[in-house]
Design a protein around this motif. Sequence first.
Motif, short mmCIF file in Angstrom:
data_model
loop_
_atom_site.label_atom_id
_atom_site.label_comp_id
_atom_site.label_asym_id
_atom_site.label_seq_id
_atom_site.Cartn_x
_atom_site.Cartn_y
_atom_site.Cartn_z
N ALA A 187 43.27 39.30 46.46
CA ALA A 187 42.23 40.14 45.85
C ALA A 187 41.06 40.48 46.77
N SER A 188 41.12 40.11 48.03
CA SER A 188 40.07 40.53 48.96
C SER A 188 40.31 41.98 49.37
N ALA A 228 46.01 43.02 42.30
CA ALA A 228 44.79 42.42 42.85
C ALA A 228 43.82 42.04 41.73
N VAL A 229 43.65 42.94 40.76
CA VAL A 229 42.75 42.68 39.64
C VAL A 229 43.21 41.47 38.84
N ASP A 234 42.31 35.84 37.33
CA ASP A 234 42.76 34.45 37.23
C ASP A 234 41.78 33.51 37.92
N GLY A 235 41.36 33.89 39.12
CA GLY A 235 40.41 33.06 39.85
C GLY A 235 39.06 32.99 39.18
N LEU A 236 38.58 34.13 38.68
CA LEU A 236 37.27 34.17 38.05
C LEU A 236 37.23 33.36 36.76
N VAL A 237 38.32 33.40 35.99
CA VAL A 237 38.35 32.64 34.74
C VAL A 237 38.34 31.14 35.03
N VAL A 260 36.45 51.96 38.80
CA VAL A 260 37.87 51.81 39.11
C VAL A 260 38.22 50.32 39.22
N LEU A 261 37.27 49.52 39.67
CA LEU A 261 37.45 48.07 39.70
C LEU A 261 36.95 47.41 38.41
#
Length: 313
Positions: A187-188, A228-229, A234-237, A260-261
Amino acid sequence: MRHVIALDVGGTGMKAALVGDDGALLHRARRATGRERGPDAVVAEILDFAAGLRAYGVERYGEAAAAAGIAVPGIVDEERGVAAYAANLGWRDVPLRALLAERLGMPVALGHDVRTGGLAEGRIGAGRGADRFLFVPLGTGIAGAIGLDGRVEAGAHGFAGEIGHIVVRPGGTPCPCGQHGCLERYASASAVSEAWADAAGDPGADAADCAEAVASGDPNAVRVWQDAVDALADGLVTALTLLDPRTLIIGGGLAEAGEVLFQPLRTAVRERVTFQKLPAIVPAALGDTAGCLGAGLLARDLLNHTDRTEVTP
């Protein structure tokens, strides 16, 4: 006029400013790091750049800066004032705070670039007024800054906030850190650029091109972007489950895609939370000036602490 030196060191370039007591940027400058000449040359460039800023302050305002703040990448021991390691700059265990203090003749604060940028976003940017926030810039890699009541948490060993190395795809793509499936491998901005270049058959295509293709409805781009989103969500949650931030600030190159993101990201995070309280998910406000502004805040905090100590009976 009392002012401080603020210096933000990147992989190839440095941004600097003289900052007044009211937070105003009185003078700005940029300079290359000189990393192609090796780590010793980078340190010499930093010291010379800072000395030039000090001299400018004396000439322009009749007095030297009262303090300096510097933000650097890599592993930073803020308590000891040591730049422990930076792959892009090639240095190890550089006592940068002591070197600058000796060269400038003033107190110096040293900080990690992402945490310093997060400090600025939290106090004067998108997180202003939030008692708890998480700042996540999506650039070449992914890091994070955990904001708590006007400060940023470094952790016991200086590693707090390394969200890019949460494993979101077990057994997945190898990461230079030694793990497999780390968030920043999916996701970078660099990960999206790599995935889109492969999908589009164009080695020169990057994340910005992918975002444009998503906006125009290209199905291949939509697939790459959504992958990527999903990984990012997943990481943010995982992070918000542990930290319970009031505001989640997303910055870096990928955030320049705007809605868009943010539209699919807000949806993906909302779909994944169960008992957790959903934070506000907002774009960063300060752009590439965050590190420099944060370095100024570090220097001003140093002065404020000194002032309080001097008046304490």
